[in-house]
Scaffold this motif. Structure first.
Motif, mmCIF file in Angstrom:
data_model
loop_
_atom_site.group_PDB
_atom_site.id
_atom_site.type_symbol
_atom_site.label_atom_id
_atom_site.label_comp_id
_atom_site.label_asym_id
_atom_site.label_seq_id
_atom_site.Cartn_x
_atom_site.Cartn_y
_atom_site.Cartn_z
ATOM 1 N N GLY A 14 0.713 -1.076 0.038
ATOM 2 C CA GLY A 14 -0.048 -0.026 0.126
ATOM 3 C C GLY A 14 0.763 1.168 0.029
ATOM 4 O O GLY A 14 0.207 2.443 0.353
ATOM 5 N N ALA A 15 2.202 1.174 -0.344
ATOM 6 C CA ALA A 15 2.729 2.374 -0.002
ATOM 7 C C ALA A 15 4.055 2.279 -1.194
ATOM 8 O O ALA A 15 4.319 1.287 -1.713
ATOM 9 N N ASP A 30 2.351 6.968 0.930
ATOM 10 C CA ASP A 30 0.943 6.314 0.900
ATOM 11 C C ASP A 30 0.511 6.362 -0.566
ATOM 12 O O ASP A 30 0.321 7.235 -0.896
ATOM 13 N N GLU A 31 0.078 5.125 -1.120
ATOM 14 C CA GLU A 31 -0.249 4.991 -2.482
ATOM 15 C C GLU A 31 -1.673 6.065 -2.636
ATOM 16 O O GLU A 31 -1.786 6.467 -3.894
ATOM 17 N N LYS A 32 -2.464 5.993 -1.712
ATOM 18 C CA LYS A 32 -3.918 6.544 -1.909
ATOM 19 C C LYS A 32 -3.786 8.197 -1.469
ATOM 20 O O LYS A 32 -4.240 8.815 -2.254
ATOM 21 N N THR A 33 -3.018 8.443 -0.677
ATOM 22 C CA THR A 33 -3.213 9.717 -0.044
ATOM 23 C C THR A 33 -1.804 10.704 -0.224
ATOM 24 O O THR A 33 -2.022 11.791 -0.232
ATOM 25 N N SER A 34 -1.001 9.989 -0.698
ATOM 26 C CA SER A 34 0.641 10.602 -0.790
ATOM 27 C C SER A 34 1.021 11.284 0.597
ATOM 28 O O SER A 34 2.034 11.871 0.458
#
Length: 239
Positions: A14-15, A30-34
Protein backbone atom coordinates in the motif's frame (compact mmCIF):
# COMPACT_ATOMS: atom_id res chain seq x y z
CA UNK A 1 10.07 13.36 1.04
CA UNK A 2 11.85 16.24 2.73
CA UNK A 3 15.20 15.21 1.27
CA UNK A 4 16.94 13.52 -1.65
CA UNK A 5 16.17 9.82 -2.17
CA UNK A 6 18.98 7.33 -2.73
CA UNK A 7 19.22 3.70 -3.74
CA UNK A 8 16.19 2.14 -5.40
CA UNK A 9 12.67 2.46 -4.04
CA UNK A 10 10.25 -0.39 -3.50
CA UNK A 11 6.51 -0.54 -4.14
CA UNK A 12 4.21 -2.72 -2.06
CA UNK A 13 2.03 -3.03 1.01
CA UNK A 14 0.00 0.00 0.00
CA UNK A 15 2.92 2.38 -0.24
CA UNK A 16 6.06 3.49 -2.02
CA UNK A 17 9.19 3.08 0.13
CA UNK A 18 12.13 5.40 -0.63
CA UNK A 19 15.40 5.56 1.34
CA UNK A 20 16.98 8.92 2.22
CA UNK A 21 20.60 8.10 2.97
CA UNK A 22 21.72 11.45 4.37
CA UNK A 23 18.90 11.46 6.89
CA UNK A 24 19.20 7.76 7.72
CA UNK A 25 15.51 7.12 7.12
CA UNK A 26 13.20 5.25 4.75
CA UNK A 27 10.26 7.34 3.61
CA UNK A 28 6.80 5.79 3.27
CA UNK A 29 4.50 7.41 0.71
CA UNK A 30 0.89 6.26 0.97
CA UNK A 31 -0.35 5.14 -2.47
CA UNK A 32 -3.81 6.63 -1.96
CA UNK A 33 -3.16 9.86 -0.04
CA UNK A 34 0.53 10.57 -0.82
CA UNK A 35 1.00 11.20 2.92
CA UNK A 36 4.64 10.77 3.96
CA UNK A 37 5.89 9.08 7.11
CA UNK A 38 9.38 7.81 7.90
CA UNK A 39 11.20 4.84 9.39
CA UNK A 40 14.41 5.64 11.26
CA UNK A 41 16.60 3.19 9.39
CA UNK A 42 19.78 3.81 7.37
CA UNK A 43 20.76 2.18 4.07
CA UNK A 44 24.06 0.31 4.27
CA UNK A 45 24.90 1.03 0.60
CA UNK A 46 23.62 4.30 -0.95
CA UNK A 47 23.43 2.55 -4.33
CA UNK A 48 21.55 -0.46 -2.99
CA UNK A 49 17.90 -1.46 -3.09
CA UNK A 50 15.19 -2.40 -0.61
CA UNK A 51 12.31 -4.86 -0.95
CA UNK A 52 8.83 -5.74 0.26
CA UNK A 53 7.53 -9.25 0.78
CA UNK A 54 5.70 -11.52 3.25
CA UNK A 55 4.03 -8.45 4.76
CA UNK A 56 7.32 -6.74 5.60
CA UNK A 57 9.84 -4.20 4.35
CA UNK A 58 13.43 -5.46 4.08
CA UNK A 59 16.39 -3.06 4.30
CA UNK A 60 20.14 -3.75 4.23
CA UNK A 61 20.71 -1.41 7.16
CA UNK A 62 24.23 -2.05 8.47
CA UNK A 63 27.51 -2.55 6.62
CA UNK A 64 28.54 -5.05 9.27
CA UNK A 65 26.09 -7.43 7.59
CA UNK A 66 22.55 -6.82 8.81
CA UNK A 67 19.25 -6.80 6.94
CA UNK A 68 16.42 -5.40 9.03
CA UNK A 69 12.83 -6.60 8.75
CA UNK A 70 10.27 -3.84 9.34
CA UNK A 71 6.56 -4.05 10.15
CA UNK A 72 4.91 -1.69 7.61
CA UNK A 73 2.04 -0.82 9.97
CA UNK A 74 4.03 0.10 13.07
CA UNK A 75 7.11 1.07 11.01
CA UNK A 76 9.22 -0.65 13.66
CA UNK A 77 11.98 -3.27 13.21
CA UNK A 78 10.82 -6.77 14.12
CA UNK A 79 13.83 -8.92 13.17
CA UNK A 80 17.40 -8.85 11.92
CA UNK A 81 19.10 -11.21 9.48
CA UNK A 82 22.87 -11.52 9.86
CA UNK A 83 24.91 -12.26 6.74
CA UNK A 84 28.15 -11.32 4.95
CA UNK A 85 29.42 -7.72 5.47
CA UNK A 86 28.67 -4.82 3.15
CA UNK A 87 25.16 -5.87 2.08
CA UNK A 88 23.83 -3.87 -0.83
CA UNK A 89 20.68 -4.91 -2.66
CA UNK A 90 17.67 -6.92 -1.53
CA UNK A 91 15.04 -8.50 -3.78
CA UNK A 92 12.01 -10.65 -2.92
CA UNK A 93 10.63 -13.23 -5.36
CA UNK A 94 8.96 -16.62 -5.16
CA UNK A 95 8.96 -16.72 -1.34
CA UNK A 96 12.68 -16.04 -1.07
CA UNK A 97 14.94 -13.07 -0.33
CA UNK A 98 18.17 -12.60 -2.28
CA UNK A 99 20.78 -10.22 -0.86
CA UNK A 100 24.15 -9.22 -2.30
CA UNK A 101 27.21 -8.59 -0.10
CA UNK A 102 30.29 -6.90 -1.54
CA UNK A 103 32.66 -8.35 1.04
CA UNK A 104 33.05 -12.04 0.44
CA UNK A 105 31.45 -11.74 -3.01
CA UNK A 106 28.31 -13.59 -2.04
CA UNK A 107 24.58 -13.65 -2.64
CA UNK A 108 22.66 -14.83 0.40
CA UNK A 109 19.33 -16.60 0.09
CA UNK A 110 17.04 -16.05 3.09
CA UNK A 111 13.79 -17.74 4.05
CA UNK A 112 11.54 -14.75 4.86
CA UNK A 113 9.11 -16.93 6.81
CA UNK A 114 11.79 -17.88 9.36
CA UNK A 115 14.42 -15.15 8.81
CA UNK A 116 17.00 -17.94 8.39
CA UNK A 117 19.89 -17.99 5.93
CA UNK A 118 19.33 -20.83 3.45
CA UNK A 119 22.47 -20.53 1.32
CA UNK A 120 25.45 -18.23 0.71
CA UNK A 121 26.43 -18.39 -2.97
CA UNK A 122 29.81 -17.13 -4.18
CA UNK A 123 29.50 -14.93 -7.28
CA UNK A 124 31.73 -12.34 -8.98
CA UNK A 125 33.67 -9.55 -7.25
CA UNK A 126 31.70 -6.86 -5.38
CA UNK A 127 28.15 -7.90 -6.32
CA UNK A 128 25.66 -5.05 -6.40
CA UNK A 129 22.19 -4.98 -7.97
CA UNK A 130 20.15 -8.20 -8.12
CA UNK A 131 16.89 -9.12 -9.88
CA UNK A 132 14.84 -12.28 -10.37
CA UNK A 133 13.10 -13.34 -13.56
CA UNK A 134 13.32 -15.48 -16.70
CA UNK A 135 13.85 -18.50 -14.47
CA UNK A 136 16.97 -17.20 -12.71
CA UNK A 137 18.55 -14.80 -10.24
CA UNK A 138 20.75 -12.19 -11.98
CA UNK A 139 23.53 -10.35 -10.15
CA UNK A 140 25.63 -7.43 -11.40
CA UNK A 141 29.27 -7.75 -10.29
CA UNK A 142 30.83 -4.31 -9.89
CA UNK A 143 34.37 -5.62 -9.61
CA UNK A 144 34.69 -7.15 -13.08
CA UNK A 145 31.61 -5.82 -14.95
CA UNK A 146 29.97 -9.18 -15.30
CA UNK A 147 26.55 -10.69 -14.57
CA UNK A 148 26.19 -13.93 -12.62
CA UNK A 149 23.22 -16.21 -13.27
CA UNK A 150 22.01 -18.34 -10.36
CA UNK A 151 19.56 -21.22 -10.65
CA UNK A 152 17.07 -20.73 -7.76
CA UNK A 153 16.15 -24.41 -7.85
CA UNK A 154 19.69 -25.52 -6.94
CA UNK A 155 21.23 -22.29 -5.55
CA UNK A 156 24.13 -22.84 -7.95
CA UNK A 157 25.90 -20.46 -10.35
CA UNK A 158 25.19 -21.62 -13.89
CA UNK A 159 26.77 -18.80 -15.95
CA UNK A 160 28.93 -15.69 -15.72
CA UNK A 161 28.38 -13.22 -18.55
CA UNK A 162 30.73 -10.36 -19.47
CA UNK A 163 28.80 -7.16 -20.15
CA UNK A 164 31.59 -4.66 -20.76
CA UNK A 165 33.45 -2.01 -18.80
CA UNK A 166 31.39 0.52 -16.86
CA UNK A 167 28.24 -1.57 -16.58
CA UNK A 168 29.03 -2.97 -13.14
CA UNK A 169 28.02 0.21 -11.33
CA UNK A 170 24.73 0.44 -13.21
CA UNK A 171 21.22 -0.92 -12.85
CA UNK A 172 19.58 -4.19 -13.97
CA UNK A 173 16.06 -5.29 -14.83
CA UNK A 174 14.50 -8.42 -16.26
CA UNK A 175 11.43 -9.07 -18.37
CA UNK A 176 10.01 -9.36 -21.88
CA UNK A 177 12.35 -12.26 -22.61
CA UNK A 178 15.63 -10.50 -21.81
CA UNK A 179 17.85 -9.13 -19.07
CA UNK A 180 18.52 -5.37 -19.35
CA UNK A 181 21.35 -3.29 -17.91
CA UNK A 182 21.98 0.45 -17.96
CA UNK A 183 24.84 2.66 -16.81
CA UNK A 184 26.07 6.19 -17.58
CA UNK A 185 27.53 6.20 -21.08
CA UNK A 186 25.98 2.84 -21.89
CA UNK A 187 22.24 3.40 -21.73
CA UNK A 188 21.29 -0.17 -22.54
CA UNK A 189 22.76 -3.67 -22.72
CA UNK A 190 20.58 -6.66 -23.51
CA UNK A 191 21.40 -10.19 -22.34
CA UNK A 192 19.77 -13.15 -24.04
CA UNK A 193 18.91 -15.55 -21.18
CA UNK A 194 18.48 -18.47 -23.57
CA UNK A 195 22.09 -18.23 -24.72
CA UNK A 196 23.61 -16.63 -21.57
CA UNK A 197 25.39 -13.99 -23.61
CA UNK A 198 25.37 -10.27 -24.31
CA UNK A 199 23.17 -9.89 -27.37
CA UNK A 200 23.21 -6.10 -27.81
CA UNK A 201 25.05 -3.09 -26.43
CA UNK A 202 23.84 0.45 -27.13
CA UNK A 203 26.05 3.48 -26.49
CA UNK A 204 25.25 7.16 -26.08
CA UNK A 205 24.23 9.65 -23.44
CA UNK A 206 22.23 8.83 -20.36
CA UNK A 207 21.82 5.53 -18.63
CA UNK A 208 21.96 4.42 -15.02
CA UNK A 209 18.40 3.35 -14.24
CA UNK A 210 16.29 0.77 -16.07
CA UNK A 211 12.94 -0.92 -15.47
CA UNK A 212 10.64 -3.28 -17.36
CA UNK A 213 6.89 -2.70 -16.99
CA UNK A 214 3.70 -2.47 -19.04
CA UNK A 215 5.32 -4.23 -22.00
CA UNK A 216 8.10 -1.66 -22.29
CA UNK A 217 11.70 -1.00 -21.24
CA UNK A 218 12.16 2.31 -19.40
CA UNK A 219 15.61 3.94 -19.29
CA UNK A 220 16.91 7.14 -17.73
CA UNK A 221 18.43 8.70 -20.85
CA UNK A 222 19.30 12.15 -19.56
CA UNK A 223 18.74 14.67 -16.79
CA UNK A 224 15.01 14.68 -16.17
CA UNK A 225 14.35 12.39 -19.14
CA UNK A 226 13.02 8.84 -19.19
CA UNK A 227 12.76 7.02 -22.51
CA UNK A 228 10.33 4.20 -23.29
CA UNK A 229 11.35 1.43 -25.69
CA UNK A 230 9.55 -1.46 -27.32
CA UNK A 231 11.63 -4.53 -26.33
CA UNK A 232 10.65 -6.41 -29.49
CA UNK A 233 11.94 -3.61 -31.71
CA UNK A 234 15.15 -3.37 -29.70
CA UNK A 235 15.76 -7.10 -30.05
CA UNK A 236 15.19 -6.85 -33.79
CA UNK A 237 17.91 -4.22 -34.24
CA UNK A 238 21.37 -5.27 -35.33
CA UNK A 239 23.92 -5.30 -32.45
Amino acid sequence: LGGTPCGTLAVGLGAVWAPRCGAGVVGRVDEKTSAVTTIALPLADPSGSIATGIGSVWVASDAAGIVTRVDPDTRAPVAEVHLAPEPSSVVFADAALWITSARGNVVTRVNPHTNDVVEAIVVGPRPGRVVVGEGAVWVVNRGDHSVTRIDPATNKVVATISVGHGIGEGDIAVGEGSVWLSAPGTPLVRIDPRANRTAQRFTGEGGGAVAVAFGSVWVATGPGTTSRFDPRLLAALRP
